[in-house]
Design a protein around this motif. Sequence first.
Motif, mmCIF file in Angstrom:
data_model
loop_
_atom_site.group_PDB
_atom_site.id
_atom_site.type_symbol
_atom_site.label_atom_id
_atom_site.label_comp_id
_atom_site.label_asym_id
_atom_site.label_seq_id
_atom_site.Cartn_x
_atom_site.Cartn_y
_atom_site.Cartn_z
ATOM 1 N N ARG A 51 -6.986 1.967 0.665
ATOM 2 C CA ARG A 51 -8.046 1.028 1.031
ATOM 3 C C ARG A 51 -7.655 -0.428 0.805
ATOM 4 O O ARG A 51 -8.476 -1.317 0.958
ATOM 5 N N ARG A 54 0.837 -1.214 0.000
ATOM 6 C CA ARG A 54 0.000 0.000 0.000
ATOM 7 C C ARG A 54 0.859 1.246 0.000
ATOM 8 O O ARG A 54 0.582 2.211 -0.720
ATOM 9 N N ARG A 94 -6.574 -1.870 -2.086
ATOM 10 C CA ARG A 94 -6.766 -2.358 -3.455
ATOM 11 C C ARG A 94 -5.563 -1.975 -4.301
ATOM 12 O O ARG A 94 -5.654 -1.220 -5.264
ATOM 13 N N THR A 95 -4.409 -2.536 -3.943
ATOM 14 C CA THR A 95 -3.157 -2.095 -4.566
ATOM 15 C C THR A 95 -3.055 -2.511 -6.027
ATOM 16 O O THR A 95 -2.534 -1.764 -6.847
ATOM 17 N N ARG A 96 -3.527 -3.692 -6.361
ATOM 18 C CA ARG A 96 -3.452 -4.121 -7.771
ATOM 19 C C ARG A 96 -4.376 -3.287 -8.641
ATOM 20 O O ARG A 96 -4.022 -2.925 -9.764
ATOM 21 N N VAL A 97 -5.550 -3.001 -8.143
ATOM 22 C CA VAL A 97 -6.482 -2.159 -8.892
ATOM 23 C C VAL A 97 -5.897 -0.753 -9.027
ATOM 24 O O VAL A 97 -6.001 -0.127 -10.085
ATOM 25 N N LEU A 153 -7.334 4.194 -3.660
ATOM 26 C CA LEU A 153 -7.438 2.742 -3.756
ATOM 27 C C LEU A 153 -6.309 2.057 -2.997
ATOM 28 O O LEU A 153 -6.523 1.020 -2.351
ATOM 29 N N SER A 154 -5.113 2.609 -3.057
ATOM 30 C CA SER A 154 -3.987 2.025 -2.322
ATOM 31 C C SER A 154 -4.219 2.084 -0.824
ATOM 32 O O SER A 154 -3.923 1.131 -0.104
#
Length: 106
Positions: A79, A29, A81-84, A76-77
Motif C-alpha cells: 500500500r 515497495r 507505507r514502506t517506512r511504517v 503495508l509495503s
Amino acid sequence: MTALREDDTTVAPPAAPDRKGRLTPRQARLVRGVAAAVVMVAVAVAMVVRFALEPSLLTLGLYGLALIFSGTAIVLSRRGRTRVATAVLGAGVGVIILAEPLLRAG
C-alpha cells in the motif's frame, strides 16, 4: 504583447529530479515486501524447528505473532507505507525475539 514565433513554442521537458542512488517508490515497495516475505519464511522454519523440539503453546503463540507482523509488513509495503512496514517488521520481530527467552525463564 509580442506574438510568439514558432521556435518559441517549444518547451524543454522538466529535468528529472536527481535521486542520487535512492530507490524509486516502486523499488522500495518491492524491497520491503520481499524482505518481509523472507523474514516470514525464516520465522515459519524456526517455528517448525522449535515446535518439533519442544511443543508448547508459548512457542506457537510467539512465532504466530511474528508471522502476523511479517504479513502486516507485506500489506503495508504493497500500500506504499514502506517506512511504517519496516518499523512494524523490525520492532515486531525484535520484540518477539527478546520476549521468548524472558517468557521461558519465568
